[in-house]
Enzyme design. Structure first.
Site, PDB file in Angstrom:
ATOM      1  N   SER A 125      14.866 -49.119 -40.261  1.00 17.07           N
ATOM      2  CA  SER A 125      13.623 -49.019 -41.024  1.00 17.07           C
ATOM      3  C   SER A 125      13.499 -47.664 -41.712  1.00 17.07           C
ATOM      4  O   SER A 125      14.038 -46.653 -41.244  1.00 17.07           O
ATOM      5  CB  SER A 125      12.464 -49.198 -40.049  1.00 17.07           C
ATOM      6  OG  SER A 125      11.254 -48.732 -40.600  1.00 17.07           O
ATOM      7  N   TYR A 149       8.656 -45.527 -32.721  1.00 12.68           N
ATOM      8  CA  TYR A 149       9.419 -46.587 -33.376  1.00 12.68           C
ATOM      9  C   TYR A 149      10.543 -46.004 -34.235  1.00 12.68           C
ATOM     10  O   TYR A 149      11.693 -46.441 -34.168  1.00 12.68           O
ATOM     11  CB  TYR A 149       8.462 -47.410 -34.228  1.00 12.68           C
ATOM     12  CG  TYR A 149       9.068 -48.558 -34.984  1.00 12.68           C
ATOM     13  CD1 TYR A 149       9.371 -49.755 -34.355  1.00 12.68           C
ATOM     14  CD2 TYR A 149       9.313 -48.465 -36.358  1.00 12.68           C
ATOM     15  CE1 TYR A 149       9.892 -50.825 -35.063  1.00 12.68           C
ATOM     16  CE2 TYR A 149       9.836 -49.526 -37.073  1.00 12.68           C
ATOM     17  CZ  TYR A 149      10.125 -50.707 -36.422  1.00 12.68           C
ATOM     18  OH  TYR A 149      10.652 -51.752 -37.122  1.00 12.68           O
ATOM     19  N   LYS A 153      14.558 -46.392 -33.707  1.00 12.89           N
ATOM     20  CA  LYS A 153      15.443 -46.942 -34.739  1.00 12.89           C
ATOM     21  C   LYS A 153      16.620 -45.994 -35.004  1.00 12.89           C
ATOM     22  O   LYS A 153      17.753 -46.436 -35.188  1.00 12.89           O
ATOM     23  CB  LYS A 153      14.665 -47.221 -36.032  1.00 12.89           C
ATOM     24  CG  LYS A 153      13.725 -48.432 -35.953  1.00 12.89           C
ATOM     25  CD  LYS A 153      14.500 -49.742 -35.775  1.00 12.89           C
ATOM     26  CE  LYS A 153      13.592 -50.962 -35.717  1.00 12.89           C
ATOM     27  NZ  LYS A 153      14.317 -52.200 -35.321  1.00 12.89           N
TER      28      LYS A 153
END
Lengths: 322, 322
Positions: A125, A149, A153
């Protein structure tokens, strides 16, 4: 017959990849399609096998690896807001479970005497970028995420890189921009309005715009995203020069330009359904996001995206409303 | 009394940090010093407590965390060549054990009602950089390591960043350049000669130079490295703007310049002890390494290093030969 596995196969992108694999196969070859997720839409095509399981279920993951899929689309993840709210859940799902899964694939590689080496396409992402950002982010800009997050990632990307460099898998990580227009309902994500201000008016419903029209953001359609995953599934990875994480292409436009594109397609009546209602929290979150990327690597490797926002609207109408 | 813990405390840098803490304390305050490592030099100062344990020993690590050190220097690691040769060992020691350690510290933070939040200074490395590199690497260049060790260091940095952002610890990661002149014996590391061509001639011994004199590399002294760790131990981390991994300063010079500095200090006789013997494997490894860094962030934060190679030679003579 190419044996494919889609983790997070119950999600929007996972479902669309499955549909594409069933309709067109990969590089002209038909696919066997297995989906794994903790929940699925009510109807799954009879050409697909849905396995209801968590990627944190070690036994289930070991079985999925033992089935030795040729191509794995790894989309399963705890989403941004959830990972931020529940620290343990995010780390466990997004890091530990992925590490366990890759290790299970490595064990299959070793058991096979080195012949089994699956293609793994990992959904990363743009959240890997954070901190002070330049107006246009180049391919070699550092990954300094400011969310759990994003950190998770980056770690996933690094795992894919090292397991691939050692030859246990043959993987790559696609850094996704905001995908728009998402079908379905608005949700609590700060990015929800990028889709909502197009989707709701086209469906005759009211949409709330919580940030100013001058907000610029990078977007690509679900159709483009599906194209990236299938392209990555058969890409010659020797072309990556060991750099296995790639920012995907996108177009950057302002909300005002999005609204203008909506007006051209659906008229003033549709635009009138957008209600401006600034939300300082959302304004602040979106203000810290990347706005624009320069992605020559993705282009050179054959990844494509829309170049005009009106094409994104058209893709939504063709794929979801017809 | 500041309670300090040095993991990897038996190693060269760990030992020097301990000595500095014992002699000067931190910011003028005396330190309680605990070292943990799997092995130690024969003699440890009576002012230091040496714990012989592996950081993979969950019980020992839990105990170390329960002791709630104020400042932790996390240097314990499986080194580059070892991590490359033994995949499982590297991942287990450099990633899993570090994650377990940080989680143990987080548990202490939670048990304390949020008052315990140790400073963690993590020894990262220029090995986080890889792939095609510019002649001079800027602070915001991406981390695309081409070794398991480099990947594991990136993951360690990301863990420190996220655990810090959430307030469980207050950490930062120092990316170390090649440290030179290392005391002791030559070793199998490809970088060994950067120290060896100075150290051995100063000790009247022969040194082998396996790459050409035109080779350029970034260097700083052990004395500088110790200064970075103690500076980082008391640095105001709000100045980091969330970017908690920092490339340390260094000077870049060629082997020819290194040799010239040796000649100035120790004459032609010393230089004559350097035997040129190209090793194509070493030439190829060193050829892929970063050569030069531009580190305005480190400088702005008060991290310093030598600016002339002759100062590195002088530091070695003062610290090791007098």
């Amino acid at each position: 017959m190419i044996k494919t596995l889609i983790t997070g196969g119950g999600g929007m992108i996972g479902q669309k990849i499955a549909q594409e694999l069933e309709t067109r196969g990969l590089d002209g070859q038909p696919c066997q399609i297995t989906l794994v997720d903790i929940q699925f839409p009510p109807v799954i095509s009879s050409g697909q096998t849905a396995v209801t399981a968590s990627m944190e279920d070690a036994e289930a993951v070991t079985r999925l690896a033992a089935d030795r899929p040729d191509v794995i689309f790894h989309l399963a993840a705890v989403v941004s807001g959830h990972a931020e709210k529940e620290f343990d859940v995010g780390w466990s799902a997004n890091v530990d479970a992925m590490r366990f899964f890759l290790e299970a694939l490595r064990q299959e590689h070793l058991k096979s005497g080195g012949t089994y080496r699956p293609r793994v396409v990992f959904a990363s992402s743009a959240a890997v970028y954070g901190g002070p950002l330049p107006a246009v982010i180049p391919d070699d800009f550092h990954t300094a995420p400011q969310s759990s997050y994003g950190v998770q990632k980056v770690i996933g990307e690094q795992m894919v890189t090292d397991f691939s460099r050692k030859g246990f898998i043959d993987g790559l990580s696609l850094r996704l921009p905001t995908i728009c227009v998402r079908p379905g309902k608005p949700n609590a994500a700060a990015s929800s309005a990028f889709s909502g201000i197009i989707r709701e008016p086209l469906n005759g419903e009211t949409a709330v715009l919580p940030f100013p029209e001058s907000t610029r953001h990078m977007l690509a359609s679900p159709r483009s995203a599906v194209g990236w995953f299938t392209h990555a599934a058969t890409l010659d990875t020797t072309r990556l020069d060991g750099l296995r994480a790639i920012m995907m292409p996108s177009l950057t436009c302002s909300i005002a330009e999005q609204i203008e594109a909506l007006r051209q397609v659906a008229g003033d009546k549709a635009v009138a359904l957008i209600k401006r209602q600034d939300d300082p929290d959302v304004v602040s979150i979106v203000g810290g996001w990347p706005q624009e990327f320069d992605t020559p690597r993705a282009h050179a490797l054959g990844f494509r995206s829309e170049t005009r926002f009106s094409d994104i609207v058209t893709a939504y109408i063709e794929d979801e409303l017809s």
